[in-house]
Design an enzyme around this catalytic site. Structure first.
Site, PDB file in Angstrom:
ATOM      1  N   GLU A 256       0.879  -1.179   0.000  1.00 45.41           N
ATOM      2  CA  GLU A 256       0.000   0.000   0.000  1.00 45.41           C
ATOM      3  C   GLU A 256       0.911   1.222   0.000  1.00 45.41           C
ATOM      4  OE1 GLU A 256      -3.173   0.092  -0.246  1.00 45.41           O
ATOM      5  OE2 GLU A 256      -3.782  -1.949   0.265  1.00 45.41           O
ATOM      6  N   GLU A 390       4.016  13.011  -5.067  1.00 46.41           N
ATOM      7  CA  GLU A 390       3.498  13.055  -3.694  1.00 46.41           C
ATOM      8  C   GLU A 390       4.429  13.912  -2.833  1.00 46.41           C
ATOM      9  OE1 GLU A 390       3.732   9.530  -1.153  1.00 46.41           O
ATOM     10  OE2 GLU A 390       1.612   9.808  -0.699  1.00 46.41           O
TER      11      GLU A 390
HETATM   12  P1  NAP Z   1       8.703   4.735   4.083  1.00 44.01           P
HETATM   13  O1  NAP Z   1       9.866   5.619   4.202  1.00 44.01           O
HETATM   14  O2  NAP Z   1       8.541   3.949   2.839  1.00 44.01           O
HETATM   15  O3  NAP Z   1       8.764   3.752   5.342  1.00 44.01           O
HETATM   16  C1  NAP Z   1       7.762   2.794   5.582  1.00 44.01           C
HETATM   17  C2  NAP Z   1       8.346   1.662   6.403  1.00 44.01           C
HETATM   18  O4  NAP Z   1       9.311   0.950   5.622  1.00 44.01           O
HETATM   19  C3  NAP Z   1       9.083   2.132   7.662  1.00 44.01           C
HETATM   20  O5  NAP Z   1       8.850   1.211   8.689  1.00 44.01           O
HETATM   21  C4  NAP Z   1      10.522   2.095   7.203  1.00 44.01           C
HETATM   22  O6  NAP Z   1      11.446   1.994   8.260  1.00 44.01           O
HETATM   23  C5  NAP Z   1      10.513   0.845   6.355  1.00 44.01           C
HETATM   24  N1  NAP Z   1      11.644   0.702   5.431  1.00 44.01           N
HETATM   25  C6  NAP Z   1      12.416   1.692   4.910  1.00 44.01           C
HETATM   26  N2  NAP Z   1      13.357   1.138   4.092  1.00 44.01           N
HETATM   27  C7  NAP Z   1      13.160  -0.196   4.115  1.00 44.01           C
HETATM   28  C8  NAP Z   1      13.816  -1.296   3.482  1.00 44.01           C
HETATM   29  N3  NAP Z   1      14.841  -1.116   2.657  1.00 44.01           N
HETATM   30  N4  NAP Z   1      13.365  -2.537   3.720  1.00 44.01           N
HETATM   31  C9  NAP Z   1      12.303  -2.738   4.530  1.00 44.01           C
HETATM   32  N5  NAP Z   1      11.659  -1.741   5.172  1.00 44.01           N
HETATM   33  C10 NAP Z   1      12.074  -0.484   4.953  1.00 44.01           C
HETATM   34  O7  NAP Z   1       7.339   5.513   4.281  1.00 44.01           O
HETATM   35  P2  NAP Z   1       6.983   6.555   5.416  1.00 44.01           P
HETATM   36  O8  NAP Z   1       7.790   7.781   5.167  1.00 44.01           O
HETATM   37  O9  NAP Z   1       7.056   5.916   6.747  1.00 44.01           O
HETATM   38  O10 NAP Z   1       5.442   6.827   5.112  1.00 44.01           O
HETATM   39  C11 NAP Z   1       5.016   7.718   4.131  1.00 44.01           C
HETATM   40  C12 NAP Z   1       4.569   7.005   2.867  1.00 44.01           C
HETATM   41  O11 NAP Z   1       3.604   6.002   3.180  1.00 44.01           O
HETATM   42  C13 NAP Z   1       3.878   7.904   1.882  1.00 44.01           C
HETATM   43  O12 NAP Z   1       4.329   7.643   0.582  1.00 44.01           O
HETATM   44  C14 NAP Z   1       2.405   7.528   2.003  1.00 44.01           C
HETATM   45  O13 NAP Z   1       1.637   7.788   0.860  1.00 44.01           O
HETATM   46  C15 NAP Z   1       2.507   6.084   2.292  1.00 44.01           C
HETATM   47  N6  NAP Z   1       1.298   5.579   2.937  1.00 44.01           N
HETATM   48  C16 NAP Z   1       0.460   4.796   2.209  1.00 44.01           C
HETATM   49  C17 NAP Z   1      -0.720   4.314   2.755  1.00 44.01           C
HETATM   50  C18 NAP Z   1      -1.636   3.440   1.966  1.00 44.01           C
HETATM   51  O14 NAP Z   1      -2.395   2.679   2.562  1.00 44.01           O
HETATM   52  N7  NAP Z   1      -1.629   3.492   0.640  1.00 44.01           N
HETATM   53  C19 NAP Z   1      -1.030   4.639   4.080  1.00 44.01           C
HETATM   54  C20 NAP Z   1      -0.160   5.451   4.794  1.00 44.01           C
HETATM   55  C21 NAP Z   1       1.014   5.899   4.219  1.00 44.01           C
HETATM   56  P3  NAP Z   1      12.126   3.320   8.893  1.00 44.01           P
HETATM   57  O15 NAP Z   1      11.025   4.115   9.489  1.00 44.01           O
HETATM   58  O16 NAP Z   1      13.026   2.758   9.908  1.00 44.01           O
HETATM   59  O17 NAP Z   1      12.822   4.018   7.775  1.00 44.01           O
END
Ligand code: NAP
Ligand code: MG
Length: 504
Positions: A256, A390
């Site tokens: 997602e 985004e």
């Molecule tokens: P993110 O940077 O992609 O991080 C999401 C999760 O992935 C965090 O727990 C992060 O850990 C982890 N992660 C990062 N690099 C990874 C890797 N190489 N391998 C495995 N896991 C890894 O996203 P975010 O900044 O937390 O959230 C914002 C994004 O989420 C936005 O793009 C938003 O649109 C999206 N979002 C989508 C939905 C939906 O349902 N469509 C809902 C909410 C949010 P760390 O925190 O330790 O880096």
């Protein structure tokens, strides 16, 4: 803003029913984005040894848990939801403190976890399968759900308890065991949820939490071949990486990801309703929602009037600490605010009109937080980067349209496909919009945000990879179908071959 210095709490991982530090002893800090002097707590900076211990615990607990009758699993989830109700206010305050969104929204976030828990507790007495008549005599066919196995749950920071609950509750009711890796900005809310499930009686090893970076904890988790399912919510970049890993190792995966959600205001819209919805959808959670309305597409006949009133309302928004009555909190961290600033510059360079906002707030009460003005660009072209990418912050773009067909062209001109909305009193326009918008979620006369747990949630194009979370559709992520044939004819029967047209 008053500095709220309290004693720093040291939090731990949850592995095999025990709270334990990272084996390395390393920790990282979680700070309040509204007040950087406020350390919410320190959490384990885990590595592959902690991930391995959690996977071993989840594997050891798997057989007993999948053989526990689903209604009994449901009773534990039901109890957990009741406990969450009792703890709602404290957990909401913890959440505002660790990631900044205002208290009424963090109460909603905890409520979503409560709703989700009750919903999936009920699934314990459903988890329906199907049966259909066999084409052969004295033969019975059915298909039932079975657990997938070990699940890796990787979650973002913007819905720190709701999104983990969307994964944990369906994973557990289906009989899986799981390891959750919270976003590093919001481990406390996940700790609160995991602790509640433990208090409700989830057996040791069934649910484990390992905190630490995506590059270490996340990568170790997704690359381990004992994991059967990778369930991820977050950015498209990280999602693409995880899906590639899943593809190479043929693991099941649900993604997602991002959004660039359009909210359309037609000339027959109730303007007051549309204005209220647009402000809420664009600036709720400081615009840091996957469903945030970051493109507001307005019919040319009402564009000027909408623009003027919208900007006035945005200017009046009270920015501040979400624990102290603000309407909009800070960005979650420094780098997120920098991203917002970069996009403000991009918008200016592209020739959009910066109608209000555009600056960081860093003096007086704002000095210790990651605050940014709510920002509106007008006269935006649908192909500009600020209308395509985004931003994930308090920035929205007003785009003019000439009719419903033009609006739909703009709506669908995106690489994402999560949520869209239209304000109109015309039923023909509304249905055309619903039919033509290639999105996972469509709202009529309501903003782009407002999902309920018993409806499917997810998106098309680069927002997702074909799954839907929440509701019964999440069970398709967290279970595998097993087809069962029972032949009680006592003779060898051949499907297709014994067809009447094939007989001599
Ligand atoms: P993110 O940077 O992609 O991080 C999401 C999760 O992935 C965090 O727990 C992060 O850990 C982890 N992660 C990062 N690099 C990874 C890797 N190489 N391998 C495995 N896991 C890894 O996203 P975010 O900044 O937390 O959230 C914002 C994004 O989420 C936005 O793009 C938003 O649109 C999206 N979002 C989508 C939905 C939906 O349902 N469509 C809902 C909410 C949010 P760390 O925190 O330790 O880096
Ligand atoms: Mg924090």
């Amino acid at each position: 803003m008053a500095t709220t210095l309290t004693a720093t709490t040291t939090y731990q991982n949850f592995i095999n029913g025990e709270w334990v530090p990272a084996q390395s002893g390393e920790t990282f800090e979680n700070r309040n984005p509204a007040d950087n002097n406020d350390v919410v707590g320190t959490f384990p900076a885990s590595d592959e040894r902690d991930v391995n211990a959690a996977i071993e615990a989840a594997a050891a607990a798997a057989d007993e848990w999948r053989h526990t009758p689903a209604p009994v699993r449901g009773e534990i989830l039901f109890k957990a939801s009741h406990l969450l109700e009792q703890r709602k206010e404290q957990y909401a305050k913890d959440m505002t403190r660790e990631m900044g969104k205002v208290l009424k929204e963090t109460r909603g976030d905890v409520q979503e976890a409560i709703d989700c828990g009750f919903y999936y507790a009920g699934e314990g007495r459903r988890l329906w399968g199907h049966t259909a008549p066999s084409e052969l005599r004295r033969k019975f066919g059915m298909y039932v759900r079975q657990p997938v196995g070990l699940c890796a749950l990787i979650t973002p920071w913007n819905f720190p308890m709701a999104i983990p609950s969307w994964k944990i509750f369906p994973a557990l009711i289906a009989g899986n065991t799981a390891i959750i890796k919270p976003a590093s900005d919001t481990p406390l809310s996940v700790k609160n949820l995991v602790e509640t499930l433990h208090d409700a009686g989830v057996p040791k090893g069934v649910l484990n939490m390992v905190t630490g970076s995506g590059s270490k904890v996340g990568n170790n988790l997704i690359n381990d071949d004992r994991m059967r399912l990778l369930s991820f919510t977050g950015s498209s970049d990280v999602g693409r990486h995880i899906a590639e890993v899943a593809g190479r190792s043929l693991k099941k995966c649900s993604m997602e990801m991002g959004g660039k959600n359009p909210l359309v205001v037609m000339d027959d819209a109730k303007l007051e309703l549309a204005l209220e919805g647009a402000v809420w959808a664009a600036f709720g959670t400081t615009g840091q929602r996957c469903t945030a309305a970051s493109r507001i597409i307005v019919h040319e006949k009402v564009y000027d009037s909408f623009k003027e009133q919208f900007i006035a309302r945005v200017k009046a928004l009270k920015v501040g600490n979400g624990l102290q009555g603000a309407e909009m909190g800070p960005c979650v961290n420094k780098s997120q605010r920098e991203t917002v600033q970069q996009y403000v510059q991009i918008g200016i360079d592209e020739g959009a009109h910066l109608a209000t906002g555009g600056h960081i707030l860093d003096s007086g009460d704002y000095a210790n937080g990651w605050f940014h003005e709510p920002t509106v660009f007008t006269e935006v072209d649908q192909n500009m980067r600020i209308a395509q990418e985004e931003i994930f912050g308090p920035v929205t773009a007003l785009i003019k349209c000439s009719d419903i067909d033009h609006a739909l062209e703009i709506v669908n001109n995106t690489m994402f496909g999560l949520s869209c909305s239209v304000y109109t009193q015309d039923v023909n326009r509304a249905f055309k919009f619903v039919e033509e918008a290639y999105f996972g979620i469509a709202y009529i006369n309501a903003p782009t945000i407002g999902a309920e747990v018993h409806y499917p949630f997810g998106g098309t194009r680069q927002t997702g990879n074909g799954h839907r979370e929440a509701s019964e559709t999440a069970l398709d992520i967290f279970t595998e179908w097993k087809t069962i044939y029972i032949d009680y004819s006592g003779v060898l029967q051949k499907a297709q071959i014994d067809h009447p047209t094939g007989q001599e």
